[in-house]
Scaffold this motif. Structure first.
Motif, PDB file in Angstrom:
ATOM      1  N   PRO A 136       8.059  -1.495   0.185  1.00  0.00           N
ATOM      2  CA  PRO A 136       7.776  -1.249  -1.231  1.00  0.00           C
ATOM      3  C   PRO A 136       6.476  -1.912  -1.659  1.00  0.00           C
ATOM      4  O   PRO A 136       6.174  -3.031  -1.259  1.00  0.00           O
ATOM      5  CB  PRO A 136       8.973  -1.881  -1.947  1.00  0.00           C
ATOM      6  CG  PRO A 136      10.043  -1.981  -0.915  1.00  0.00           C
ATOM      7  CD  PRO A 136       9.329  -2.196   0.381  1.00  0.00           C
ATOM      8  N   VAL A 137       5.721  -1.196  -2.447  1.00  0.00           N
ATOM      9  CA  VAL A 137       4.454  -1.725  -2.963  1.00  0.00           C
ATOM     10  C   VAL A 137       4.667  -2.150  -4.410  1.00  0.00           C
ATOM     11  O   VAL A 137       5.043  -1.330  -5.249  1.00  0.00           O
ATOM     12  CB  VAL A 137       3.347  -0.652  -2.896  1.00  0.00           C
ATOM     13  CG1 VAL A 137       2.048  -1.214  -3.461  1.00  0.00           C
ATOM     14  CG2 VAL A 137       3.142  -0.182  -1.465  1.00  0.00           C
ATOM     15  N   PRO A 138       4.491  -3.437  -4.718  1.00  0.00           N
ATOM     16  CA  PRO A 138       4.679  -3.900  -6.098  1.00  0.00           C
ATOM     17  C   PRO A 138       3.735  -3.183  -7.045  1.00  0.00           C
ATOM     18  O   PRO A 138       2.544  -3.038  -6.771  1.00  0.00           O
ATOM     19  CB  PRO A 138       4.356  -5.399  -6.025  1.00  0.00           C
ATOM     20  CG  PRO A 138       4.523  -5.755  -4.579  1.00  0.00           C
ATOM     21  CD  PRO A 138       4.122  -4.537  -3.807  1.00  0.00           C
ATOM     22  N   ARG A 139       4.291  -2.707  -8.135  1.00  0.00           N
ATOM     23  CA  ARG A 139       3.486  -2.000  -9.132  1.00  0.00           C
ATOM     24  C   ARG A 139       3.808  -2.504 -10.534  1.00  0.00           C
ATOM     25  O   ARG A 139       4.949  -2.880 -10.802  1.00  0.00           O
ATOM     26  CB  ARG A 139       3.748  -0.490  -9.078  1.00  0.00           C
ATOM     27  CG  ARG A 139       3.101   0.229  -7.912  1.00  0.00           C
ATOM     28  CD  ARG A 139       3.240   1.741  -8.105  1.00  0.00           C
ATOM     29  NE  ARG A 139       2.542   2.482  -7.076  1.00  0.00           N
ATOM     30  CZ  ARG A 139       3.054   2.814  -5.906  1.00  0.00           C
ATOM     31  NH1 ARG A 139       4.294   2.468  -5.628  1.00  0.00           N
ATOM     32  NH2 ARG A 139       2.359   3.492  -5.027  1.00  0.00           N
ATOM     33  N   THR A 141       4.194  -1.227 -14.221  1.00  0.00           N
ATOM     34  CA  THR A 141       4.472   0.078 -14.825  1.00  0.00           C
ATOM     35  C   THR A 141       4.823  -0.092 -16.294  1.00  0.00           C
ATOM     36  O   THR A 141       5.648  -0.942 -16.647  1.00  0.00           O
ATOM     37  CB  THR A 141       5.643   0.781 -14.108  1.00  0.00           C
ATOM     38  OG1 THR A 141       5.352   0.859 -12.710  1.00  0.00           O
ATOM     39  CG2 THR A 141       5.842   2.182 -14.651  1.00  0.00           C
ATOM     40  N   GLU A 189       0.851   3.514 -14.065  1.00  0.00           N
ATOM     41  CA  GLU A 189       1.211   2.680 -12.917  1.00  0.00           C
ATOM     42  C   GLU A 189      -0.048   2.098 -12.289  1.00  0.00           C
ATOM     43  O   GLU A 189      -1.075   2.766 -12.198  1.00  0.00           O
ATOM     44  CB  GLU A 189       1.965   3.497 -11.864  1.00  0.00           C
ATOM     45  CG  GLU A 189       3.292   4.061 -12.349  1.00  0.00           C
ATOM     46  CD  GLU A 189       3.983   4.866 -11.270  1.00  0.00           C
ATOM     47  OE1 GLU A 189       3.907   4.461 -10.086  1.00  0.00           O
ATOM     48  OE2 GLU A 189       4.595   5.904 -11.591  1.00  0.00           O
ATOM     49  N   GLU A 191      -1.191  -0.855  -8.999  1.00  0.00           N
ATOM     50  CA  GLU A 191      -0.847  -1.829  -7.966  1.00  0.00           C
ATOM     51  C   GLU A 191      -1.639  -3.122  -8.111  1.00  0.00           C
ATOM     52  O   GLU A 191      -1.234  -4.158  -7.587  1.00  0.00           O
ATOM     53  CB  GLU A 191      -1.118  -1.240  -6.573  1.00  0.00           C
ATOM     54  CG  GLU A 191      -0.259  -0.048  -6.224  1.00  0.00           C
ATOM     55  CD  GLU A 191      -0.572   0.488  -4.838  1.00  0.00           C
ATOM     56  OE1 GLU A 191      -1.320  -0.190  -4.099  1.00  0.00           O
ATOM     57  OE2 GLU A 191      -0.100   1.579  -4.491  1.00  0.00           O
ATOM     58  N   LYS A 215      13.090  -1.714 -14.232  1.00  0.00           N
ATOM     59  CA  LYS A 215      13.422  -1.255 -12.879  1.00  0.00           C
ATOM     60  C   LYS A 215      14.926  -1.322 -12.660  1.00  0.00           C
ATOM     61  O   LYS A 215      15.610  -2.215 -13.170  1.00  0.00           O
ATOM     62  CB  LYS A 215      12.697  -2.112 -11.837  1.00  0.00           C
ATOM     63  CG  LYS A 215      11.188  -1.933 -11.829  1.00  0.00           C
ATOM     64  CD  LYS A 215      10.560  -2.646 -10.651  1.00  0.00           C
ATOM     65  CE  LYS A 215       9.065  -2.379 -10.579  1.00  0.00           C
ATOM     66  NZ  LYS A 215       8.448  -2.987  -9.383  1.00  0.00           N
ATOM     67  N   ASP A 380       7.978   7.757  -3.446  1.00  0.00           N
ATOM     68  CA  ASP A 380       7.206   6.541  -3.653  1.00  0.00           C
ATOM     69  C   ASP A 380       7.425   5.999  -5.063  1.00  0.00           C
ATOM     70  O   ASP A 380       7.576   4.791  -5.270  1.00  0.00           O
ATOM     71  CB  ASP A 380       5.726   6.827  -3.408  1.00  0.00           C
ATOM     72  CG  ASP A 380       4.864   5.593  -3.630  1.00  0.00           C
ATOM     73  OD1 ASP A 380       5.017   4.633  -2.864  1.00  0.00           O
ATOM     74  OD2 ASP A 380       4.052   5.599  -4.572  1.00  0.00           O
ATOM     75  N   ALA A 381       7.453   6.911  -6.037  1.00  0.00           N
ATOM     76  CA  ALA A 381       7.694   6.491  -7.423  1.00  0.00           C
ATOM     77  C   ALA A 381       9.105   5.930  -7.583  1.00  0.00           C
ATOM     78  O   ALA A 381       9.327   4.957  -8.313  1.00  0.00           O
ATOM     79  CB  ALA A 381       7.481   7.678  -8.361  1.00  0.00           C
ATOM     80  N   SER A 384       9.127   2.455  -6.189  1.00  0.00           N
ATOM     81  CA  SER A 384       8.365   1.563  -7.053  1.00  0.00           C
ATOM     82  C   SER A 384       9.144   1.171  -8.298  1.00  0.00           C
ATOM     83  O   SER A 384       8.948   0.079  -8.852  1.00  0.00           O
ATOM     84  CB  SER A 384       7.039   2.224  -7.471  1.00  0.00           C
ATOM     85  OG  SER A 384       6.222   2.480  -6.340  1.00  0.00           O
ATOM     86  N   ASN A 385      10.033   2.045  -8.742  1.00  0.00           N
ATOM     87  CA  ASN A 385      10.812   1.784  -9.959  1.00  0.00           C
ATOM     88  C   ASN A 385      12.156   1.144  -9.657  1.00  0.00           C
ATOM     89  O   ASN A 385      13.039   1.120 -10.510  1.00  0.00           O
ATOM     90  CB  ASN A 385      11.016   3.082 -10.735  1.00  0.00           C
ATOM     91  CG  ASN A 385       9.715   3.592 -11.321  1.00  0.00           C
ATOM     92  OD1 ASN A 385       8.875   2.797 -11.764  1.00  0.00           O
ATOM     93  ND2 ASN A 385       9.531   4.888 -11.342  1.00  0.00           N
TER      94      ASN A 385
END
Length: 390
Positions: A136-139, A141, A189, A191, A215, A380-381, A384-385
């Motif tokens: 997971p890539v921290p985002r 949002t 969004e 990163e 989230k 991916d979304a 991220s959520n």
């Protein structure tokens, strides 16, 4: 060379004896001295002298013997003290070495075994339906919405207004994605930027408001659970049978934030599969265990992440029972049901990729493909959520 005098010879022998005595202090010395004292006492007793003089001489011999014993003890104690001091010095050196090693161990991360490293990698990634594991890539949002009294009615109008009043260059914002998330709202969004720092006052003047994108907790699938158990019984078994070596905090989170949501998969047989919603720390603990125990069964546990796709129009985000769009085929993207597609031999065409404006070979796959760019974007979304605590 002149012969050595008796007194010099005696002094030399005494010096030599002192060296040996001080170095070794053998028990034979004490024994030999006692034997000589005993012989001397016998000689004195045999001498024809007055009783008083004989008693005085024997007393002198006794005091001499006592003095010798005292000296011997002192020498031994001195030697033992020296030995103890030497040993203590060695112990101090060893303690300093151990302390240095402990400090280095505390400063550096603990070494992981191969199995621990493998489990750590599993927990730090999310296993997606294709079988792959992604990190997971921290985002950051946020959602931009019109205020209740705003004349803005559509997401496009909200986006246009935001672009007029907010200059990304001025605030150093690096936006990765701007998408519609409702009839009149949009989602931002990033990163590499903290979007929560967007000035709310600027948005308010334009009739907009900023809302944090909350989230959701991650979900897990538990396979091969006894079918006769209710959701409450499944939770009770999970908590009571699987957290024996967990910290008090993790056990508390399991009790408070472990929800048994619904069954899925095979509807026949003695076992079934359940979907759980858990706290990130509980997910980490259960996945690191590889298997969980429910009643008499050892059950597989995996991440559960799904992107909802409508079987009627192939769009994402809703089920066919709630679909309000025109029908579209999942094989050829034409307007008919997928199961009655008249073009089964034709190369597939993805309805979603066509809808997103893709062309050429990029669209040559079915809407159900796990490699579809549109699907991967949605996946991916979704990741991220979700709060994986990573």
């Amino acid at each position: 060379m002149e012969a050595e005098s008796a007194s010099s010879k005696r002094r030399r022998e005494d010096d030599d004896a002192d060296v040996v005595f001080s170095e070794t202090l053998p028990d034979s010395i004490e024994y030999s001295f006692d034997a000589d004292i005993n012989r001397l006492t016998k000689v004195i007793s045999a001498c024809k002298i007055t009783m008083s003089r004989q008693s005085e001489m024997i007393d002198i011999v006794s005091r001499l013997q006592a003095t010798f014993r005292k000296s011997l003890i002192q020498r031994r104690v001195s030697q033992q003290t020296a030995d103890i001091a030497s040993t203590l010095a060695d112990v101090q050196t060893a303690l300093q070495s151990v302390t240095a090693k402990l400090s280095a161990t505390e400063a550096a991360p603990p070494a992981l075994s191969y199995a621990q490293a493998a489990r750590s990698k599993i927990v730090e990634k999310v296993k997606v339906p294709s079988g792959k594991s992604v990190a997971p890539v921290p985002r950051s949002t946020v959602v931009i919405i019109p205020k209740p009294d705003s004349p803005l009615k559509t997401a496009d109008e909200t986006k246009t207004t935001l672009m007029k009043v907010l200059d990304p260059q001025k605030y150093g914002l690096r936006l990765d994605r701007v998408t519609k998330t409702g009839k009149s709202s949009i989602r931002l969004e990033s990163e590499k930027s903290d979007l929560t720092k967007i000035p709310a006052a600027i948005l308010e003047e334009a009739g907009l408001a900023i809302k944090l994108q909350g989230k959701s907790f991650p979900r897990l699938s538990i396979l091969d659970v006894p079918r006769n158990l209710s959701p409450e019984q499944v939770k009770e078994a999970l908590v009571s049978q699987n957290f024996h070596d967990a910290s008090d905090q993790v056990l508390h989170l399991a009790n408070e934030h472990l929800k048994v949501l619904f069954r899925f998969g095979n509807r026949e047989g003695a076992n079934c599969n359940w979907i759980l919603e858990v706290h990130p720390e509980v997910r980490r603990y259960l996945l690191a265990s590889r298997r969980v125990y429910v009643a008499w069964n050892a059950c597989r546990v995996n991440d559960h992440i799904r992107v909802t796709r409508c079987f009627n129009c192939q769009k994402y985000g809703h089920h066919s029972t709630n679909c309000k769009s025109d029908i579209q085929c999942g094989h050829c993207a034409e307007k008919h049901e997928t199961k009655t597609c008249p073009n089964p031999d034709r190369d597939p065409t993805c309805a979603n990729c066509v809808r997103f404006g893709h062309k050429g070979d990029v669209v040559k796959h079915k809407a159900t493909s796990n490699t579809c760019p549109a699907y991967l974007k949605r996946l991916d979304a979704k990741i991220s959520n979700t709060d994986y605590g990573l």
